[in-house]
Design an enzyme around this catalytic site. Sequence first.
Site, short mmCIF file in Angstrom:
data_model
loop_
_atom_site.label_atom_id
_atom_site.label_comp_id
_atom_site.label_asym_id
_atom_site.label_seq_id
_atom_site.Cartn_x
_atom_site.Cartn_y
_atom_site.Cartn_z
N LYS A 1 -0.48 -1.77 5.72
CA LYS A 1 0.91 -1.56 5.33
C LYS A 1 1.21 -2.31 4.04
O LYS A 1 0.89 -3.50 3.96
CB LYS A 1 1.83 -2.05 6.45
N LYS B 1 -1.10 -6.53 6.05
CA LYS B 1 0.30 -6.29 5.68
C LYS B 1 0.61 -7.10 4.43
O LYS B 1 0.57 -8.33 4.45
CB LYS B 1 1.23 -6.68 6.83
#
Length: 326
Positions: A248, A196
Amino acid sequence: MSLNRRPRRLRTTPAMRRLVREVRPQAAQLVLPLFVHEDLDAPRPILSLPGVDQLPLGGVRAAVEAAADAGIGGVMLFAIPSVRDADGSAACDVDGILNLAIAEAAGAAGDRLVVMADLCLDEFTDHGHCGVLDAEGNVHNDATVLVYQRMALAQARAGAHVLGLSGMMDGQVAAVRDALDDDGFQNVSILAYAAKYASAFYGPFREAVDSQLQGDRRTYQMDPANRREGALEAAIDEAEGADILMVKPALPYLDVLADVAAQSSVPVAAYHVSGEYAQIEAAAANGWIDRRAAHLEALTSMVRAGADIVVTYAAVELADWLREDA
């Protein structure tokens, strides 16, 4: 011209293109984020995410049923509490808005789709960070992980099928897996936000959760310049017991997504984040691009890069479009 190879032969008609297509996204791969606000009694549009609303608790069941009717694979729940504090205590409250929303969603879903819950403190803290702070104002990794364990048990007891560990704390997967197993929740899965990044593409999400963030998250979310580190983070999370790995954002990190998919022995997810979705929506609203074609192309690129699961705000519409194009 005398050519032995003419690749255009396999592009001649729609039927031919469908026949030889390498990547075929399916509705069952899609997960729809849902935002539940404790203070609402009717849906409230999120201006920077056209077509997406904050929901009242009473709207969760209908939203989940609509997602199941569309044939998508799951929903991911986020919640906005009435009261925030430094420790994010509402996240662990059995009667907190997120845990009540999980119970509603699980009751509506039955066996038709998977109920995922965001496991992070950023929506619940008054400073907006993903963990508790130390005396110097830095996110304290190990103290935060202890809170994640309590939060995980609350979510599991509420009925969540999958816990989405999005805080990017070192050791969070192993700690949460231990807590779940010790409490008899061996069948609750962990989706680790393994890679992320500290991205500029999260802006509309901050509106969606009424973020109180002060500063930034660069000491725990990843540097966008680092590719190998994404594969390393994913390998660590898999070794700690993650059942699914997430990358992400998605489109700016397709190289990382491909790396993680190539090495992983568990399913890999991609999150088509708020800023990515909003760009398509804004350009389409101005007549600059074809909205449907752009969303389908974005989805195809994520699956082509190796995503088994795609979290997207366009999940229900994509499911309809995929059926029409089948």
